[in-house]
Write a protein that holds these residues in place. Structure first.
Motif, short mmCIF file in Angstrom:
data_model
loop_
_atom_site.label_atom_id
_atom_site.label_comp_id
_atom_site.label_asym_id
_atom_site.label_seq_id
_atom_site.Cartn_x
_atom_site.Cartn_y
_atom_site.Cartn_z
N PHE A 21 6.44 -3.04 -6.73
CA PHE A 21 5.04 -3.42 -6.74
C PHE A 21 4.87 -4.92 -7.00
CE2 PHE A 21 1.13 -3.70 -9.59
CZ PHE A 21 0.26 -3.89 -8.53
N HIS A 22 5.56 -5.45 -8.01
CA HIS A 22 5.44 -6.87 -8.34
C HIS A 22 6.23 -7.75 -7.37
CE1 HIS A 22 3.06 -6.81 -12.05
NE2 HIS A 22 3.56 -5.60 -12.20
N PHE A 23 7.30 -7.22 -6.81
CA PHE A 23 8.09 -7.94 -5.80
C PHE A 23 7.23 -8.20 -4.56
CE2 PHE A 23 11.66 -7.29 -2.48
CZ PHE A 23 11.72 -8.64 -2.21
N ILE A 24 6.63 -7.14 -4.02
CA ILE A 24 5.82 -7.28 -2.81
C ILE A 24 4.52 -8.02 -3.12
CG2 ILE A 24 4.63 -6.04 -0.96
CD1 ILE A 24 6.67 -3.72 -1.50
N GLY A 25 3.90 -7.70 -4.27
CA GLY A 25 2.67 -8.38 -4.66
C GLY A 25 2.89 -9.88 -4.86
N GLY A 62 -6.61 -9.53 -9.80
CA GLY A 62 -5.29 -9.76 -10.39
C GLY A 62 -5.36 -10.58 -11.66
N ILE A 63 -6.19 -11.59 -11.66
CA ILE A 63 -6.37 -12.42 -12.87
C ILE A 63 -6.99 -11.58 -13.99
CG2 ILE A 63 -7.71 -14.36 -13.82
CD1 ILE A 63 -7.29 -15.77 -11.10
N PHE A 64 -7.94 -10.72 -13.65
CA PHE A 64 -8.57 -9.87 -14.66
C PHE A 64 -7.54 -8.95 -15.34
CE2 PHE A 64 -10.52 -5.77 -15.81
CZ PHE A 64 -11.45 -6.22 -16.74
N SER A 106 0.83 -1.20 0.00
CA SER A 106 0.00 0.00 0.00
C SER A 106 0.87 1.26 0.00
CB SER A 106 -0.92 0.00 1.22
OG SER A 106 -1.81 1.07 1.19
N SER A 107 2.02 1.21 0.70
CA SER A 107 2.92 2.36 0.76
C SER A 107 3.64 2.60 -0.56
CB SER A 107 3.95 2.17 1.88
OG SER A 107 3.30 2.09 3.14
N VAL A 108 3.73 1.58 -1.39
CA VAL A 108 4.31 1.75 -2.72
C VAL A 108 3.31 2.43 -3.66
CG1 VAL A 108 5.03 0.48 -4.80
CG2 VAL A 108 5.98 -0.14 -2.58
N PHE A 130 -7.21 -3.98 -6.58
CA PHE A 130 -6.07 -4.87 -6.38
C PHE A 130 -4.97 -4.22 -5.55
CE2 PHE A 130 -2.17 -7.03 -8.04
CZ PHE A 130 -2.46 -8.30 -7.58
N THR A 131 -4.73 -2.92 -5.77
CA THR A 131 -3.59 -2.25 -5.15
C THR A 131 -3.92 -1.45 -3.90
OG1 THR A 131 -3.87 -0.32 -6.60
CG2 THR A 131 -2.40 -2.06 -7.38
#
Length: 291
Positions: free
Chosen positions: A94-98, A244-246, A64-66, A265-266
């Motif tokens: 974003f993708h690392f933490i997600g 996320g799939i969408f 969330s902070s990103v 999602f974010t």
């Protein structure tokens, strides 16, 4: 640099959205910090399940902070430009933490599976060392996923349009402004991100179905608590995986619902997670009251 289009609304609507999303961000931090602090300080919660939950709360705060600061800055400005390197860095984290968040949900499902199917050996199997390795593996998986995404994006030439129809830098929009044929790259991106989400989501649904059947047939003592925990985790994976799939499991074409799914999602998932895990968890609510 890239230019973020953000939201095409009047200034008053954007100011209203700023207040709403700012409050959501504060609630995200408050809720997840409460879970994190409760698990750390309450000795009754020093178990594998709550160890994973604390790590999930940490990913919610960091993810969330990103994203939230970028969203809030876009809402306050008419024209938001992002330097290329900053955009790439944002996508990486974003993708690392997600990715770590997604793998952690899988580890939590494995934890519940062992707890239901091997109750007597549960603490032996899921000892502290195993839990640390599983969490470290989740972060490593997120890092590898993100590194692959960025490695596919960086070699592409960017020399034409630089507008991204989103409130933050993300793979689908950046890939579309590259000055070359991106069909193969897009295929690899969908395989790395979207296909991974689908596979993990299906496996999680199957595993939770097996767990619920096991609980319904064999568990007698603590049946309600076990059911409540599993239902909460099913809710959590659903609100995480479906948006996320969408976004990532289809060809990167622009749809009107893209921004809505991206916000869900974010921004909304990190604030919903603590609600799901605390409102349906009697032990956690008691621990928060003690704290």
């Amino acid at each position: 640099e890239f230019v973020l289009l953000g939201f095409n609304h009047s200034l008053k609507i954007q100011q209203f959205l700023f207040v709403v999303f700012f409050l959501v961000y504060l609630m995200t931090c408050l809720g997840n910090f409460t879970i994190l602090n409760t698990v750390i300080t309450d000795r009754h919660l020093h178990t594998p399940m709550y160890f994973f939950l604390a790590n999930l709360a940490f990913t919610d705060i960091t993810e969330s902070s990103v994203n939230a600061p970028v969203l809030l800055s876009v809402l306050l400005s008419h024209h938001k430009s992002v330097p290329f390197k900053e955009c790439i860095l944002h996508m990486f984290f974003f993708h690392f933490i997600g990715g770590a968040h997604i793998f952690l949900l899988a580890m939590m499902a494995a934890d519940r599976y062992v707890a239901i199917h091997k109750p007597l050996q549960y603490l032996t199997i899921m000892n502290h060392e195993v839990c640390v390795v599983l969490v470290a593996g989740s972060w490593a998986g997120g890092f590898i996923h993100s590194a692959i995404q960025i490695a596919l994006l960086l070699p592409l030439p960017y020399c034409g349009p630089n507008t991204l129809d989103n409130f933050h830098c993300d793979v689908p929009q950046v890939l579309k402004v590259a000055c070359t044929d991106t069909y193969m790259t897009e295929l690899l991106m969908v395989s790395n991100g979207g296909l991974l989400l689908i596979v993990i989501f299906v496996l999680l649904l199957i595993s939770y179905t097996v767990i619920l059947v096991k609980i319904g047939r064999q568990v007698t003592q603590g049946k309600h608590k076990a059911l409540s925990t599993c239902i909460a985790q099913i809710m959590a994976i659903s609100i995480t995986f479906i948006p996320g799939i969408f976004i990532y499991a289809r060809p990167f074409k622009i749809f009107e619902l893209d921004k809505v799914a991206s916000i869900f999602f974010t921004v909304l998932v990190p604030v919903l997670d603590p609600m799901v895990y605390t409102l349906r968890n009697t032990e956690m609510k008691k621990a928060i009251r003690r704290l």
